[in-house]
Design a protein around this motif. Structure first.
Motif, PDB file in Angstrom:
ATOM      1  N   LEU A 152       0.755  -1.423  -0.169  1.00  0.00           N
ATOM      2  CA  LEU A 152      -0.141   0.115  -0.001  1.00  0.00           C
ATOM      3  C   LEU A 152       0.786   1.285   0.082  1.00  0.00           C
ATOM      4  N   LEU A 153       0.511   2.334  -0.818  1.00  0.00           N
ATOM      5  CA  LEU A 153       1.002   3.602  -0.632  1.00  0.00           C
ATOM      6  C   LEU A 153      -0.122   4.404  -0.201  1.00  0.00           C
ATOM      7  N   PHE A 154       0.066   5.649   0.208  1.00  0.00           N
ATOM      8  CA  PHE A 154      -0.850   6.299   0.883  1.00  0.00           C
ATOM      9  C   PHE A 154      -0.396   7.745   0.485  1.00  0.00           C
ATOM     10  N   GLN A 155      -1.618   8.387  -0.050  1.00  0.00           N
ATOM     11  CA  GLN A 155      -1.733   9.908  -0.552  1.00  0.00           C
ATOM     12  C   GLN A 155      -2.426  10.834   0.447  1.00  0.00           C
ATOM     13  N   PRO A 156      -1.894  12.025   0.679  1.00  0.00           N
ATOM     14  CA  PRO A 156      -2.622  12.913   1.683  1.00  0.00           C
ATOM     15  C   PRO A 156      -3.907  13.456   0.968  1.00  0.00           C
ATOM     16  N   ILE A 157      -4.804  13.786   1.661  1.00  0.00           N
ATOM     17  CA  ILE A 157      -6.147  14.460   1.422  1.00  0.00           C
ATOM     18  C   ILE A 157      -6.142  15.637   2.401  1.00  0.00           C
ATOM     19  N   VAL A 158      -5.968  16.951   1.920  1.00  0.00           N
ATOM     20  CA  VAL A 158      -5.753  18.147   2.899  1.00  0.00           C
ATOM     21  C   VAL A 158      -7.169  18.961   3.009  1.00  0.00           C
TER      22      VAL A 158
ATOM     23  N   TYR B  26      -0.841  15.828  -6.449  1.00  0.00           N
ATOM     24  CA  TYR B  26       0.574  15.807  -6.591  1.00  0.00           C
ATOM     25  C   TYR B  26       1.164  16.765  -6.001  1.00  0.00           C
ATOM     26  N   TYR B  27       0.204  18.019  -5.936  1.00  0.00           N
ATOM     27  CA  TYR B  27       0.575  19.283  -5.576  1.00  0.00           C
ATOM     28  C   TYR B  27       0.817  19.140  -3.816  1.00  0.00           C
ATOM     29  N   PHE B  28       0.127  18.347  -3.241  1.00  0.00           N
ATOM     30  CA  PHE B  28       0.452  18.071  -1.754  1.00  0.00           C
ATOM     31  C   PHE B  28       1.083  16.791  -1.632  1.00  0.00           C
ATOM     32  N   GLY B  29       1.357  15.916  -2.507  1.00  0.00           N
ATOM     33  CA  GLY B  29       2.293  14.956  -2.076  1.00  0.00           C
ATOM     34  C   GLY B  29       1.931  13.798  -3.001  1.00  0.00           C
TER      35      GLY B  29
ATOM     36  N   PRO C 160       2.045   9.380  -3.684  1.00  0.00           N
ATOM     37  CA  PRO C 160       1.707   8.334  -2.706  1.00  0.00           C
ATOM     38  C   PRO C 160       3.052   7.673  -2.455  1.00  0.00           C
ATOM     39  N   ALA C 161       3.100   7.519  -1.174  1.00  0.00           N
ATOM     40  CA  ALA C 161       4.264   7.157  -0.412  1.00  0.00           C
ATOM     41  C   ALA C 161       3.959   5.936   0.591  1.00  0.00           C
ATOM     42  N   ALA C 162       5.106   5.166   0.706  1.00  0.00           N
ATOM     43  CA  ALA C 162       5.020   4.170   1.824  1.00  0.00           C
ATOM     44  C   ALA C 162       4.487   4.416   3.346  1.00  0.00           C
ATOM     45  N   LEU C 163       4.882   5.633   3.716  1.00  0.00           N
ATOM     46  CA  LEU C 163       4.326   6.085   4.880  1.00  0.00           C
ATOM     47  C   LEU C 163       3.620   7.532   4.864  1.00  0.00           C
ATOM     48  N   PRO C 164       2.630   7.659   5.570  1.00  0.00           N
ATOM     49  CA  PRO C 164       1.972   8.867   5.232  1.00  0.00           C
ATOM     50  C   PRO C 164       2.620   9.855   5.976  1.00  0.00           C
ATOM     51  N   LEU C 165       2.599  11.157   5.040  1.00  0.00           N
ATOM     52  CA  LEU C 165       3.121  12.575   5.477  1.00  0.00           C
ATOM     53  C   LEU C 165       2.417  13.057   6.891  1.00  0.00           C
ATOM     54  N   GLN C 166       2.829  13.725   7.672  1.00  0.00           N
ATOM     55  CA  GLN C 166       2.029  14.373   8.827  1.00  0.00           C
ATOM     56  C   GLN C 166       1.434  15.518   8.514  1.00  0.00           C
ATOM     57  N   SER C 167       1.815  15.996   7.497  1.00  0.00           N
ATOM     58  CA  SER C 167       1.083  17.385   7.136  1.00  0.00           C
ATOM     59  C   SER C 167       1.397  17.941   5.584  1.00  0.00           C
ATOM     60  N   ALA C 168       0.575  18.640   5.100  1.00  0.00           N
ATOM     61  CA  ALA C 168       0.850  19.050   3.632  1.00  0.00           C
ATOM     62  C   ALA C 168       0.607  20.427   3.506  1.00  0.00           C
ATOM     63  N   GLN C 169       1.462  21.498   3.284  1.00  0.00           N
ATOM     64  CA  GLN C 169       1.014  22.911   3.154  1.00  0.00           C
ATOM     65  C   GLN C 169       1.033  23.255   1.795  1.00  0.00           C
ATOM     66  N   ALA C 170       0.202  23.913   1.512  1.00  0.00           N
ATOM     67  CA  ALA C 170       0.257  24.676   0.037  1.00  0.00           C
ATOM     68  C   ALA C 170       1.473  25.385  -0.128  1.00  0.00           C
ATOM     69  N   ALA C 171       1.977  25.255  -1.415  1.00  0.00           N
ATOM     70  CA  ALA C 171       3.077  26.178  -1.726  1.00  0.00           C
ATOM     71  C   ALA C 171       2.643  27.456  -2.216  1.00  0.00           C
TER      72      ALA C 171
END
Length: 685
Positions: free
Chosen positions: A451-457, A669-672, A674-685
Motif C-alpha cells: 500500500l501507498l498513501f496519498q494525503p487529502i488536505v 501531486y501538489y500536496f504529495g 503516494p508514499a509508503a508512509l503517510p506524511l504528517q502534514s501538507a502545506q500549500a506552496a
C-alpha cells in the motif's frame, strides 16, 4: 354383426369343425403323393410285364397251342398302350406337381393294369389244361412272380393292387383245382393261400408306404416351418440390424450435433474432417459471440432466446455457404460452440484469394441485421473474431480456436458488435493477462502487494485530514503492474474479494497507529477504495465491523470510497443495503470519480454519503466546461449536505481556482505523491 356371429360360432362349434380345412389339405396332399408314387412305379411294372410276356412266349414256343403268338402280340401292344398312357399322365403331373390326378387318368392307368392281369388270367385258363407239366409250372412261376412283385410296385394302389393279384392268381388256381391230378389240386389250394398272402402283403406295403409318405410329408412340413421360421428370424434380424443401424446413426448425430439448432456441437466440430485433411489448404476460423444475449433471455424468456438462436444458426449457415461459394472454400463447418457462441471453419486452395476485409464486414453486417421473430423485430449485435492460416503453415485446431477467440475478445473491448482480426500483439496481451490473472490469485499472500498513501488536505489551511490507501503490485517476473491493468483482471477473476479484504485489513492496521496532528486534532482518516463486487456481498458490512474491531481503529477514522457503479440499476438495491449498514457503523462513505459514470440525482440522494470526489479529469483541464461541472457539483453537494473533494490538483493555479469554488478538501501531486508512509502534514506552496 357378422364378426360377432362368427365369433359366437367359433365359441360354440366343436374344435374339429375348424380342423376340416387342414384335414382336407392333408388328404389332398396324400392323394397327390400316391399319384406320383403310382407314376414312379408304373413304368417299371410295364417293362417287367412286357419282359414276362416275351419270356413266356419263348418258353412255350414249341407248344402245340395256336393262340400263344396272338396272345403275345396282344400283350406287347397292350404294354405299348400303357406306356403311352403313362407318358401322358407324367406330362400332366409335371405341369401340376401339387395337383391330384384327374379321374380319367386314374381310370386309364388302372384299366391298363387290370387289362394286363386279364391277359395273364386268359393265358392261364387256356394254357394250363393244354400245356405240359413243365409249361404249366412256367406259367405258375410267372404268375407268382408277377403277383409277388405287385405287392411292392402296386403298394400305392390298395384296391386295384388286390384286384390285380386276384385276377392273376384266382383263374389259374381254379384251373389247377379242376385238373384230375391231385398234386395239381394241392398246388391250386396253395396258390389260393398264396394269393391271400400276397394281398395281405400288398396291404401291408400300402400301410408302410402311407406311413413313409406321412413321415416324408411331416419332414417336409417341418422343413418348411423351419425354413419359414428361419426366414422370419432373418427378417427380424434384418429389422433389428436396420433399427440398430438407424439408432446408431441417430446417436452419432446427437453426439456430434446441437439438438437445438442442428449445427455441429463442440465434439462434432473438433472431430470434423477439415482438421485432419486438406493439407496445403488455407483455413479460416471465425468465432462469433452474440452481444448481451443474456439480457434477451432474462427479458423475453428462454423460449424466445432459443427461437433467436435457431434463427441465428439458419442465417449463419446461409451466409457462410455464400461466402464459401465466393471464395471457393470447401467443407464449411458451422458449429454452435456453446450458449450464444458460434464457430465457423472455411478451407480453400492455398493459391485461391480469400475474402477481403470489406467482404468480411459485409458478412458481419448481414449477420447482425435485425431478426423478425413473430411480432418482434430484434437487433442483435455480434462480436466476431477471425483467424486465418496460410496453406503452407502448420495448423492446430485448438490453437486456431484460441486465436479466433482472442480476436473476438478484442472486438468486445472495442465496444462489441464489431469484427476483429487476430494479431500477434493481441496474443501477447492475452498471455500477459493470463499470467497476471494466475498470479493475482495468491498475490495477497506472497508479499507482492503493498500500500501507498496519498494525503487529502483541508482546502482552507492545507492540514492533512486523511490519506487514501492506494494498492500497488510488483509481479515477480513482469515487474510493476499498474492498478488500471490488474484491478479489472482481479474483478473478472473474482480475486478482488480476497485482495479487497487484504487491503482493508492492512489499511486499518496501519492507520490505527497514526499519531494525532500537532494541534491535538484527531488522527488522519484512511480512505479505502472498494469494488462493487465487494459491496454486493451480503457480509461486507460484517467484514468491515470485524476488521475495525480486530485492528482497534475507530469507525470514524475509516472512509469507504465507492465509484458511481453503485448507481447502476443492477447493483443499486444490494449496494444501498450494504452502504447503509456500513454507514451505521460510523464509517464515512465517499463517492469517487463523480461526474464520469452513472450520475443520477434521484439515486444520489438515496445513498448514505458524506462526501463526493470530483474526478481528476475536470481539475486537470480547468476549462470553462470543467469549471461549470465543478460549480454544479459543489451546488449539488451543498444542497445534499455533502463535502466536496477535488482530486488531481497539481498546480497552484488549480488550487486557487478550487478554493474560490467552495471545495472542502483537496488531493493531488501538489500536496504529495503516494508514499509508503503517510506524511504528517501538507502545506500549500
Amino acid at each position: 354383426m357378422l364378426v360377432f356371429r362368427l365369433r359366437n360360432i367359433r365359441e360354440i362349434a366343436h374344435p374339429a369343425v375348424f380342423a376340416i380345412p387342414a384335414i382336407l389339405e392333408s388328404i389332398l396332399r396324400f392323394t397327390t403323393q400316391l399319384w406320383h408314387e403310382k407314376l414312379r412305379n408304373h413304368l417299371p411294372g410295364i417293362l417287367v410285364n412286357a419282359a414276362a410276356i416275351a419270356a413266356f412266349a419263348v418258353i412255350v414256343r414249341h407248344s402245340t397251342v395256336q393262340w400263344v403268338a396272338g396272345w403275345t402280340m396282344t400283350g406287347l401292344l397292350w404294354c405299348v398302350l400303357r406306356v403311352l398312357v403313362h407318358r401322358a399322365c407324367q406330362r400332366w403331373a409335371t405341369r401340376h406337381p401339387d395337383g391330384a390326378a384327374p379321374g380319367a387318368q386314374q381310370v386309364l392307368l388302372a384299366g391298363g393294369l387290370l387289362g394286363s392281369a386279364a391277359l395273364w388270367a386268359l393265358a392261364a385258363c387256356l394254357g394250363l389244361p393244354a400245356f405240359s407239366v413243365s409249361e404249366q409250372f412256367t406259367v405258375l412261376v410267372v404268375l407268382a412272380a408277377l403277383a409277388g412283385g405287385a405287392t411292392g410296385t402296386l403298394a400305392s394302389m390298395p384296391i386295384i393292387g388286390k384286384i390285380y393279384i386276384g385276377i392273376l392268381l384266382a383263374p389259374s388256381c381254379a384251373q389247377l383245382l379242376l385238373l384230375p391230378d391231385e398234386k395239381m389240386n394241392v398246388l391250386g389250394l396253395i396258390g389260393l393261400v398264396f394269393a391271400v398272402v400276397m394281398m395281405n402283403s400288398q396291404n401291408n406295403n400300402f400301410r408302410l408306404l402311407r406311413t413313409t409318405l406321412a413321415l416324408t410329408s411331416d419332414k417336409e412340413e417341418l422343413i418348411r416351418q423351419l425354413s419359414e421360421k428361419n426366414q422370419q428370424i432373418l427378417q427380424v434380424n434384418d429389422g433389428l440390424e436396420q433399427t440398430v443401424a438407424a439408432r446408431t446413426a441417430q446417436l452419432e448425430f446427437l453426439a456430434n450435433h446441437d439438438p437445438l439448432t442442428g449445427l455441429l456441437n463442440r465434439r462434432g466440430f473438433m472431430s470434423y474432417p477439415f482438421a485432419h485433411r486438406h493439407t496445403g489448404r488455407h483455413k479460416t476460423i471465425i468465432f462469433i459471440d452474440l452481444d448481451h444475449f443474456k439480457d434477451i433471455n432474462d427479458g423475453m424468456g428462454h423460449a424466445f432466446g432459443d427461437l433467436l438462436l435457431r434463427a441465428v444458426s439458419d442465417r449463419l449457415q446461409e451466409v457462410m455457404a455464400e461466402l464459401a461459394l465466393t471464395t471457393s472454400a470447401a467443407d464449411p463447418a458451422v458449429c454452435r460452440w456453446g450458449g450464444d457462441e458460434f464457430v465457423v471453419c472455411l478451407t480453400r486452395p492455398a493459391g485461391q484469394p480469400g475474402a477481403s476485409a470489406a467482404e468480411y464486414q459485409r458478412m458481419h453486417a448481414r449477420l447482425s441485421s435485425p431478426f423478425q421473430l413473430g411480432e418482434h423485430k430484434l437487433p442483435v449485435g455480434m462480436s466476431m473474431g477471425i483467424f486465418e492460416r496460410a496453406g503452407n503453415a502448420a495448423f492446430d485446431l485448438h490453437q486456431a480456436l484460441m486465436f479466433a477467440d482472442i480476436a473476438t475478445a478484442d472486438a468486445k473491448k472495442l465496444g462489441r458488435g464489431r469484427l476483429s482480426f487476430y494479431s500477434e500483439r493481441s496474443y501477447e496481451l492475452q498471455q500477459r493477462r493470463l499470467r497476471l490473472t494466475l498470479a493475482l490469485a495468491h498475490a495477497h499472500q506472497d508479499g507482492s502487494l503493498h500500500l501507498l498513501f496519498q494525503p487529502i488536505v483541508a482546502a482552507h489551511d492545507g492540514a492533512v485530514v486523511a490519506y487514501e490507501a492506494l494498492l500497488r503490485w510488483t509481479h515477480p517476473e513482469l515487474g510493476a503492474v499498474g492498478p488500471d491493468e490488474f484491478i479489472p483482471l482481479a474483478e473478472n477473476a473474482n480475486t478482488i474479494l480476497s485482495i479487497g479484504r487484504w487491503v482493508l485489513e492492512q489499511a486499518c492496521q496501519l492507520a490505527q497507529g497514526w499519531p494525532a496532528g500537532a494541534d491535538a486534532t484527531a488522527p488522519p482518516k484512511v480512505a479505502v477504495n472498494t469494488s462493487i463486487r465487494q459491496l454486493i456481498q451480503p457480509d461486507f458490512a460484517d467484514l468491515v465491523g470485524a476488521t475495525l474491531a480486530h485492528s482497534g481503529l475507530a469507525p470514524a477514522q475509516l472512509i469507504i470510497e465507492v465509484t458511481e457503479t453503485v448507481l447502476d440499476e443492477r447493483n443499486m438495491a444490494s449496494a444501498l443495503d450494504t452502504l447503509t449498514a456500513v454507514h451505521a457503523l460510523g464509517v464515512e462513505i465517499h463517492l469517487d470519480d463523480f461526474g464520469t459514470g452513472y450520475s443520477s440525482l434521484s439515486r444520489l440522494r438515496q445513498l448514505p454519503l458524506d462526501a463526493i470526489k470530483i474526478d481528476r479529469s475536470f481539475v486537470m483541464h480547468m476549462d470553462e466546461k470543467s469549471v461549470a461541472v465543478i460549480e454544479a457539483a459543489v451546488l449539488i453537494a451543498d444542497r445534499y449536505g455533502l463535502r466536496v473533494i477535488a482530486e488531481g490538483v497539481e498546480t497552484a493555479q488549480q488550487l486557487a481556482i478550487l478554493r474560490t469554488k467552495g471545495i472542502d478538501e483537496l488531493q493531488g501531486y501538489y500536496f504529495g505523491r503516494p508514499a509508503a508512509l503517510p506524511l504528517q502534514s501538507a502545506q500549500a506552496a
